[in-house]
Design an enzyme around this catalytic site. Sequence first.
Site, PDB file in Angstrom:
ATOM      1  N   HIS A 143       0.837  -1.201   0.000  1.00  0.00           N
ATOM      2  CA  HIS A 143       0.000   0.000   0.000  1.00  0.00           C
ATOM      3  C   HIS A 143       0.874   1.253   0.000  1.00  0.00           C
ATOM      4  CE1 HIS A 143      -3.405   2.609   1.443  1.00  0.00           C
ATOM      5  NE2 HIS A 143      -2.394   3.239   2.022  1.00  0.00           N
ATOM      6  N   GLU A 144       1.886   1.282   0.858  1.00  0.00           N
ATOM      7  CA  GLU A 144       2.744   2.459   0.948  1.00  0.00           C
ATOM      8  C   GLU A 144       3.610   2.611  -0.306  1.00  0.00           C
ATOM      9  OE1 GLU A 144       2.309   4.681   3.172  1.00  0.00           O
ATOM     10  OE2 GLU A 144       0.869   3.483   4.294  1.00  0.00           O
ATOM     11  N   HIS A 147       1.699   4.337  -3.063  1.00  0.00           N
ATOM     12  CA  HIS A 147       1.667   5.804  -2.990  1.00  0.00           C
ATOM     13  C   HIS A 147       2.864   6.399  -3.731  1.00  0.00           C
ATOM     14  CE1 HIS A 147      -1.768   6.516  -0.465  1.00  0.00           C
ATOM     15  NE2 HIS A 147      -1.299   5.835   0.561  1.00  0.00           N
ATOM     16  N   GLU A 201      -6.006   6.855  -1.520  1.00  0.00           N
ATOM     17  CA  GLU A 201      -5.940   5.740  -0.591  1.00  0.00           C
ATOM     18  C   GLU A 201      -6.504   4.462  -1.212  1.00  0.00           C
ATOM     19  OE1 GLU A 201      -4.679   5.319   2.589  1.00  0.00           O
ATOM     20  OE2 GLU A 201      -3.664   7.194   2.124  1.00  0.00           O
TER      21      GLU A 201
END
Length: 269
Positions: A143-144, A147, A201
């Site tokens: 997930h990070e 980004h 997100e």
Amino acid sequence: MRIRPLLCCLPFLLLASCESVQTTQGGAVGVDRSQYMFSALSSTDVDQMAAESYNEMLAEAKSKNLLNTNAAMLKRLRTIADRLVKEVDHFRSDARTWNWEVNLIKSDELNASCMPGGKILFYTGIVDKLKLSDDEIAQIMGHEIAHALREHGREAISRAYTTQMGTQVIGSLLGLGEGTRQAADMAVQYGLTLPNSRSNETEADLIGLELAARAGYQPDAAVTLWQKMAGASQGEPPAFMSTHPNSSGRIQNLQHNIPKVRPLYDAAK
């Protein structure tokens, strides 16, 4: 008065300072939203700013004897990162050559991040307090990383610039007082900034889900991860007032998309 025509033209004037880009391939999860970036702000600029900030954080943690003190946990994180980074070229080919780093700060904070350019930072609290498995770590790390791949940091800076410029121009045109200007800023925040942040997100959730699956990590761990996060959070704000999707909405979206990445996980096992 000529204010109405000027206001009608304002969105086009703001967009003229931006460029439409597609930072990543869509992948199996189909992330294909066009992004608008401030044309004078390059990826290199943002990567450099992120690297400076990252190094400052590491230096501060080291000065307090909090940096990389848990060798076993650090090894786990770096092993998982190595597997995930091998899959980033499915979304953007240049990311494999980034100067990836993984570091660990001793702290009870439930936090992790990946700054632009591949600077990953985990806090021991998120692993220890949530008792994360490797599959769950892979989900949050993916997930990070997403980004960073999608350049959400550069996009946020671009959005903040155009938002600030827009409210200043509107205030000048309409002669708004300070109270009215604050109301306009809040309208912009909740009508523009926060919805876009929630969109970012959601994109990170989906790309992270696919990265982890391609690296051989169990997709269902995305659900258990966010269930644990929901259990650890208190007084969670409603989705409309938050930059993050609410936990139930996030979990439902992940469950809906897990079948798209299940074949990738099966192939990687």
